[in-house]
Design a protein around this motif. Structure first.
Motif, PDB file in Angstrom:
ATOM      1  N   ARG A 232      -8.142  -3.609   3.770  1.00 25.24           N
ATOM      2  CA  ARG A 232      -7.052  -2.769   3.271  1.00 25.24           C
ATOM      3  C   ARG A 232      -6.838  -2.986   1.776  1.00 25.24           C
ATOM      4  O   ARG A 232      -6.606  -2.036   1.020  1.00 25.24           O
ATOM      5  N   LEU A 233      -6.928  -4.250   1.340  1.00 21.01           N
ATOM      6  CA  LEU A 233      -6.739  -4.543  -0.076  1.00 21.01           C
ATOM      7  C   LEU A 233      -7.891  -3.983  -0.908  1.00 21.01           C
ATOM      8  O   LEU A 233      -7.692  -3.588  -2.058  1.00 21.01           O
ATOM      9  N   GLN A 234      -9.089  -3.935  -0.341  1.00 17.95           N
ATOM     10  CA  GLN A 234     -10.205  -3.276  -1.021  1.00 17.95           C
ATOM     11  C   GLN A 234      -9.882  -1.815  -1.305  1.00 17.95           C
ATOM     12  O   GLN A 234     -10.190  -1.302  -2.391  1.00 17.95           O
ATOM     13  N   GLN A 235      -9.292  -1.141  -0.337  1.00 15.05           N
ATOM     14  CA  GLN A 235      -8.923   0.257  -0.540  1.00 15.05           C
ATOM     15  C   GLN A 235      -7.874   0.384  -1.641  1.00 15.05           C
ATOM     16  O   GLN A 235      -7.905   1.316  -2.453  1.00 15.05           O
ATOM     17  N   GLY A 236      -6.934  -0.562  -1.672  1.00 17.48           N
ATOM     18  CA  GLY A 236      -5.946  -0.565  -2.753  1.00 17.48           C
ATOM     19  C   GLY A 236      -6.595  -0.724  -4.110  1.00 17.48           C
ATOM     20  O   GLY A 236      -6.193  -0.081  -5.089  1.00 17.48           O
ATOM     21  N   LEU A 237      -7.614  -1.578  -4.195  1.00 19.22           N
ATOM     22  CA  LEU A 237      -8.350  -1.764  -5.444  1.00 19.22           C
ATOM     23  C   LEU A 237      -9.027  -0.468  -5.867  1.00 19.22           C
ATOM     24  O   LEU A 237      -9.007  -0.086  -7.044  1.00 19.22           O
ATOM     25  N   LYS A 238      -9.616   0.219  -4.910  1.00 23.55           N
ATOM     26  CA  LYS A 238     -10.281   1.489  -5.200  1.00 23.55           C
ATOM     27  C   LYS A 238      -9.306   2.510  -5.784  1.00 23.55           C
ATOM     28  O   LYS A 238      -9.618   3.213  -6.756  1.00 23.55           O
ATOM     29  N   GLU A 239      -8.121   2.590  -5.208  1.00 23.13           N
ATOM     30  CA  GLU A 239      -7.124   3.543  -5.689  1.00 23.13           C
ATOM     31  C   GLU A 239      -6.641   3.190  -7.088  1.00 23.13           C
ATOM     32  O   GLU A 239      -6.449   4.078  -7.940  1.00 23.13           O
ATOM     33  N   LEU A 240      -6.435   1.911  -7.356  1.00 20.48           N
ATOM     34  CA  LEU A 240      -6.014   1.497  -8.692  1.00 20.48           C
ATOM     35  C   LEU A 240      -7.084   1.811  -9.731  1.00 20.48           C
ATOM     36  O   LEU A 240      -6.779   2.246 -10.848  1.00 20.48           O
ATOM     37  N   LEU A 563       0.482   0.625   2.598  1.00 21.51           N
ATOM     38  CA  LEU A 563       1.222   0.588   1.335  1.00 21.51           C
ATOM     39  C   LEU A 563       0.821  -0.645   0.530  1.00 21.51           C
ATOM     40  O   LEU A 563       0.863  -1.765   1.041  1.00 21.51           O
ATOM     41  N   LEU A 564       0.455  -0.423  -0.720  1.00 24.30           N
ATOM     42  CA  LEU A 564       0.097  -1.513  -1.623  1.00 24.30           C
ATOM     43  C   LEU A 564       1.370  -2.179  -2.132  1.00 24.30           C
ATOM     44  O   LEU A 564       2.239  -1.523  -2.719  1.00 24.30           O
ATOM     45  N   ARG A 565       1.472  -3.482  -1.908  1.00 22.70           N
ATOM     46  CA  ARG A 565       2.673  -4.223  -2.272  1.00 22.70           C
ATOM     47  C   ARG A 565       2.332  -5.344  -3.247  1.00 22.70           C
ATOM     48  O   ARG A 565       1.230  -5.900  -3.211  1.00 22.70           O
ATOM     49  N   PHE A 566       3.307  -5.669  -4.080  1.00 15.16           N
ATOM     50  CA  PHE A 566       3.171  -6.783  -5.016  1.00 15.16           C
ATOM     51  C   PHE A 566       4.396  -7.673  -4.893  1.00 15.16           C
ATOM     52  O   PHE A 566       5.490  -7.206  -4.566  1.00 15.16           O
ATOM     53  N   ALA A 567       4.209  -8.965  -5.136  1.00 15.25           N
ATOM     54  CA  ALA A 567       5.312  -9.923  -5.078  1.00 15.25           C
ATOM     55  C   ALA A 567       5.311 -10.775  -6.333  1.00 15.25           C
ATOM     56  O   ALA A 567       4.279 -10.927  -7.002  1.00 15.25           O
ATOM     57  N   GLN A 568       6.456 -11.340  -6.635  1.00 14.87           N
ATOM     58  CA  GLN A 568       6.559 -12.245  -7.773  1.00 14.87           C
ATOM     59  C   GLN A 568       5.730 -13.499  -7.508  1.00 14.87           C
ATOM     60  O   GLN A 568       5.709 -14.020  -6.393  1.00 14.87           O
ATOM     61  N   ASP A 569       5.065 -13.983  -8.529  1.00 19.71           N
ATOM     62  CA  ASP A 569       4.233 -15.184  -8.416  1.00 19.71           C
ATOM     63  C   ASP A 569       5.140 -16.409  -8.519  1.00 19.71           C
ATOM     64  O   ASP A 569       5.184 -17.097  -9.547  1.00 19.71           O
ATOM     65  N   ILE A 570       5.859 -16.703  -7.429  1.00 21.16           N
ATOM     66  CA  ILE A 570       6.948 -17.677  -7.492  1.00 21.16           C
ATOM     67  C   ILE A 570       6.470 -19.084  -7.802  1.00 21.16           C
ATOM     68  O   ILE A 570       7.224 -19.891  -8.354  1.00 21.16           O
ATOM     69  N   TYR A 571       5.246 -19.426  -7.441  1.00 16.20           N
ATOM     70  CA  TYR A 571       4.724 -20.756  -7.728  1.00 16.20           C
ATOM     71  C   TYR A 571       3.744 -20.755  -8.895  1.00 16.20           C
ATOM     72  O   TYR A 571       3.110 -21.781  -9.165  1.00 16.20           O
TER      73      TYR A 571
END
Length: 595
Positions: A232-240, A563-571
């Motif tokens: 799924r993340l590969q598909q997100g990369l393709k779209e970006l 849905l492509l999601r992003f989160a804060q890099d908390i660490y």
């Protein structure tokens, strides 16, 4: 010899240009520019006898391979350039070809390139689909060499060229296969909080078998992680990348907050940004139409959707923090996705059925069965200075009415200062103090201890909170097997789950839907839990069979709804990982002199 990734694989990656034939890869790419390595190699190739015919005997091929192995620069073992079996050292390649009877792997005895070579080259050309750089595997150089071989099959250097091409192809396969299947760097060499071991794969044996059975394409298809989250993340990369190729998305200039009722060009740009249209495919945002653009209810809903997908409080207002996320360049998002594709390569290829996935930056837990999320729950994870480690484990039991045995480090850091300064405040926690952690330890009256004289380094007491409505672990905890004293548990502090940022614990993971999770992992034994909760006594109920759990750290992922999601890099893991990958890339393309 098995091509496996060792615990020092990150050190291996930093020196990969000098390991085996990776230096030769770098040198070969520089042949046209006349590098020292290329010139030396060409001079030695000229010493070969003129064969004068289009095919070669096994002895001639054996001699050419041996010669190439002898002249190719490889590093000696040492603290600056350690040799690792995870990449093709000279010994690895010798054993690979010896087990093939010294036969070429990618050409026949007349120098004709085999179909398998085309299959591998096509896979290398498409390495970008996995967030890898095709030129790390010398694709352009290998394709030029293949074309040159077609033109010079009867020259005096013919057999040497075949051997050169063959060895470079084999090396490219090993590096690509290793990068794709287990990652380019080793996680625990980046940050100590990573405790995952990438899978060990016998790449040498797998390649020999695939070439023998002529099913290299199937082997290449088995190399990436088999997890749906990866694909799924590969598909997100393709779209970006499609957005990047079209010019990227627009930048919204700074200014006052944008909210319902706002007007002007910035609102028009916001609408364009949230529509998913790239700059190169969008209408102009200038002129009267842009100046009259209005921030309406529909746009506010789009802002809330964007905020939810980026880990921001979804209030529908474009404040400074939301504007900063909107203006992150698409190229940076692509790199973030590539980092997280790498992280999928670090975990076991078998997650278990069912299994639990915890994503620390996403503050999310899901129980996955048959490829779908049977249960999702919000969670609370460790603070930046008490981070939740990344590891794989098993849920082996659910403990009803658990007492909370305060970890010694936490007792010293948080409760000892309170004992010294405000004993009455400490007593409100309902925590008992014992002489030590033994089962027969005597309880201590805190009012009779001169806490100001108790040194941090000599704190010998054990703190425990009895089961009850105020217990920090709530009604239950999920027992794991790790050595980090990390587990999942319930909590009486329910209001924490309503917050967007939930990095608030001392390392353990608080689960909003703890009871629902317990019922599912216990199965038929969930009735025992219900009965146990009717009392106030501690009781452990075994989970049979144990349920695997993966504690992950993903700052970019595609959920099961696509849905492509992003989160804060908390660490703050992304930056050191990116730096490590850049060092790998520089090393891979830096020719070295031989030893």
């Amino acid at each position: 010899m098995r091509c496996i990734r060792s615990r020092s694989a990150f050190s291996k990656k930093l020196t990969l240009a000098g390991i085996g034939f990776l230096a030769l890869l770098g040198g070969s790419m520089a042949c046209s520019s006349g590098s020292a390595i290329a010139n030396r190699l060409e001079e030695r190739l000229k010493d070969l006898a003129d064969l004068g015919r289009p095919s070669a005997t096994p002895d001639e091929i054996d001699g050419a391979l041996t010669h190439q192995l002898r002249v190719a620069p490889v590093p000696a073992k040492g603290k600056n350039r350690p040799s690792s079996p995870a990449f093709p050292t000279r010994q690895t390649l010798r054993e690979f070809y010896a087990k093939r009877g010294q036969r070429l792997a990618w050409c026949d005895n007349s120098g004709a390139v085999l179909a398998s070579a085309g299959t591998l080259l096509e896979a290398l050309r498409r390495a970008g689909d996995h967030g890898l750089d095709p030129e790390d595997y010398a694709v352009s150089r290998l394709e030029r060499m293949r074309e040159e071989m077609r033109k010079t099959r009867q020259s005096k250097e013919a057999v040497a060229r075949w051997a050169d091409f063959d060895l470079l192809m084999t090396t490219a396969f090993f590096r690509y296969a290793s990068d794709l299947s287990t990652g380019r760097v080793h996680p625990d060499e980046i940050r100590s909080e990573w405790h995952t071991n990438p899978p060990e794969l016998d790449l040498s044996g797998a390649l020999r078998k695939a070439l023998h059975q002529r099913d290299l394409e199937q082997l290449l298809q088995r190399l990436p992680p088999p997890h749906p989250g990866y694909s799924r993340l590969q598909q997100g990369l393709k779209e970006l990348r499609s957005i990047e190729d079209s010019g990227g998305w627009p930048t919204i200039p700074g200014g006052p907050k944008l909210q319902k009722g706002s007007r002007g060009t910035r609102v028009a740009l916001l609408s364009q940004r949230l529509s998913g249209r790239a700059v190169g495919k969008s209408p102009t945002t200038g002129g009267p139409a842009a100046a009259d653009a209005v921030f309406d209810g529909a746009l506010a809903e789009e802002v809330r959707r964007f905020q939810s997908l980026h880990g921001i409080e979804p209030d529908g207002i474009v404040s400074e923090s939301t504007l900063a996320e909107l203006n992150v360049p698409v190229g940076r998002r692509i790199r973030q996705v590539e980092l997280n594709l790498e992280r999928w390569r670090w975990i076991s290829r078998r997650l278990g059925e069912p299994h639990v996935e915890v994503n620390i930056p996403g503050f999310d837990l899901q129980l996955v069965r048959d490829g779908r999320a049977e249960l999702r729950s919000r969670i609370v994870v460790g603070k930046a200075f008490t981070p939740t480690p990344v590891f794989s484990d098993r849920i082996v039991a659910v403990v009803a009415n658990p007492p909370w045995n305060v970890p010694d480090e936490l007792a010293v850091r948080e409760y000892l200062p309170e004992l010294r300064e405000n004993l009455q405040s400490f007593l409100k926690h309902g925590i008992r103090i014992y002489e030590n952690s033994g089962e027969d330890a005597r309880e201590v009256d805190p009012a009779k201890v001169h806490w100001s004289f108790v040194d941090d380094d000599e704190f010998r007491y054990h703190l425990r909170q009895d089961p009850g409505p105020d217990n920090a672990l709530g009604q239950m905890k999920f027992q794991l097997t790790n050595d980090f004293q990390i587990y999942l548990h319930d909590t009486p502090a329910r209001t924490l789950f309503a917050q967007t940022d939930r990095d608030m614990s001392h390392g353990c993971i608080r689960v909003e839907k703890a009871r629902e999770l317990a019922d599912r992992v216990l199965g038929d034994s969930s009735q025992k839990l219900e009965k146990a909760l009717e009392s106030d006594k501690e009781q452990s109920i075994s989970v049979r069979p144990p349920v695997p759990i993966q504690i992950l750290y993903l700052t970019a992922w595609v959920d099961m709804d696509g849905l492509l999601r992003f989160a804060q890099d908390i660490y703050e893991f992304d930056a050191p990982q990116q730096a490590a990958l850049e060092r790998v890339s520089r090393a891979a393309n830096t020719p070295r002199t031989g030893n």
